[in-house]
Design an enzyme around this catalytic site. Structure first.
Site, PDB file in Angstrom:
ATOM      1  CB  CYS A 288      -0.929   0.017   1.217  1.00 28.95           C
ATOM      2  SG  CYS A 288      -1.897   1.540   1.325  1.00 28.95           S
TER       3      CYS A 288
ATOM      4  CG  HIS B  21      -2.618  -2.224  -9.190  1.00 31.82           C
ATOM      5  ND1 HIS B  21      -3.482  -1.292  -8.658  1.00 31.82           N
ATOM      6  CD2 HIS B  21      -1.698  -2.490  -8.235  1.00 31.82           C
ATOM      7  CE1 HIS B  21      -3.096  -1.001  -7.429  1.00 31.82           C
ATOM      8  NE2 HIS B  21      -2.013  -1.714  -7.151  1.00 31.82           N
TER       9      HIS B  21
ATOM     10  CD  GLU C 294      -7.157   1.223  -2.322  1.00 32.31           C
ATOM     11  OE1 GLU C 294      -6.465   0.376  -1.731  1.00 32.31           O
ATOM     12  OE2 GLU C 294      -7.161   2.432  -2.022  1.00 32.31           O
TER      13      GLU C 294
ATOM     14  CB  CYS D 139      -5.162   3.585  -4.752  1.00 32.08           C
ATOM     15  SG  CYS D 139      -4.340   1.965  -4.814  1.00 32.08           S
TER      16      CYS D 139
ATOM     17  N   GLY E   2      -2.010   2.117  -6.986  1.00 29.01           N
ATOM     18  CA  GLY E   2      -2.854   2.295  -8.166  1.00 29.01           C
ATOM     19  C   GLY E   2      -2.342   3.406  -9.066  1.00 29.01           C
TER      20      GLY E   2
END
Length: 276
Positions: A75, A161, A210, A219, A222
């Site tokens: 993260c 992703h 997410e 994110c 992301g």
């Protein structure tokens, strides 16, 4: 048991950070869900645990749990909060940190303007490393669902992703497509779904649904995934500003085989204790 915590946020992506060095503990999935519950607990997108270093080569261990109780590999927004937390709590005096996550070692740099730069590692595109079900690696794939075919990019930034380009981010079908794509059978460990609008080669807008959390204000992984997929497709340059609902991140990627660098803010909201 009563545990101390710190509530933090990075671009509106919010976290409960817990020091498990000073107060050793292990959380169950149900306890994580209780902490993350915005009505019955503290409320957050993810719970972050600061752990002792698992090896002499790193400064800390870093464990990440989604609001649904599941542990995940990485993260980026949380990493920036992690760096600010360990400095503010006096757990380190360093400005450069190496931290072990489930997805690998990441490097954190505390900047002088309260920004944090994170070496997010080298993106992985091989399907079995994402993981993603495909016969071979490609710059894009056609994904079928609900009688539709969409063109996606797939990459691991320590977590999986899926990136889709859309003409207009404000009207993208995120609430509908997000949960369907998150659990698409070609992503056996589920996936984070990014919807990207290209403004210019150095500027994109992004919204992310997410895995295990739903759409969030920001994110970090992301943003990195959207940038590297966009650069691979020839849409973007090596330095890109990513505007998310919660604010702006700067992403730099020199190209294949190189680490992705992310810079953005992180701040403490409040501290407290909770009985679990």
């Amino acid at each position: 048991m009563r545990i101390a915590f710190t509530k933090m946020q990075g671009l509106g992506n919010d976290f409960v950070v817990i020091d498990t060095i000073s107060q050793p503990l292990s959380l169950t999935a149900s306890q994580v869900r209780r902490i993350a519950d915005r009505r019955l607990g503290i409320g957050c997108d993810q719970v972050l645990l600061v752990a002792p270093p698992p090896s002499p080569e790193v400064d800390f261990g870093y464990r990440i749990f989604n609001a649904d109780g599941g542990e995940v590999e990485q993260c980026g927004n949380g990493a920036r909060c992690f760096a600010r937390f360990v400095r503010e709590q006096g757990l380190t005096g360093k400005e450069r940190l190496q931290v072990q996550t489930a997805g690998g070692v990441i490097h954190l740099h505390l900047e002088t303007d309260k920004q944090v730069t994170v070496d997010m590692g080298v993106p992985r595109f091989a399907p079995d490393e994402i993981p993603f079900k495909a016969d071979h690696e490609a710059d894009y794939y056609l994904l079928e669902f609900d009688k539709q075919r969409v063109e996606i990019g797939a990459v691991s930034m320590g977590n999986p992703h899926c990136v889709l380009r859309v003409p207009e981010i404000d009207t993208a079908p995120i609430a509908y497509w997000g949960p369907i794509l998150e659990r698409h059978p070609r992503f056996p460990q589920r996936v984070n779904v990014g919807f990207v609008q290209v403004i210019s080669p150095g500027h994109i807008r992004l919204r992310v649904y997410e895995r295990g959390a739903g759409e969030t204000p920001a994110c970090g992984t992301g943003a990195c995934a959207a940038m590297v997929i966009g650069r691979r497709r020839g849409w973007l340059s090596g330095q890109v500003y990513v505007d998310l609902p919660g604010g702006r991140l700067g992403i730099h990627w020199a190209g294949e085989g190189q680490s992705v660098w992310m810079t953005g803010p992180a701040e403490t909201v409040f501290e407290g204790t909770i009985e679990l």
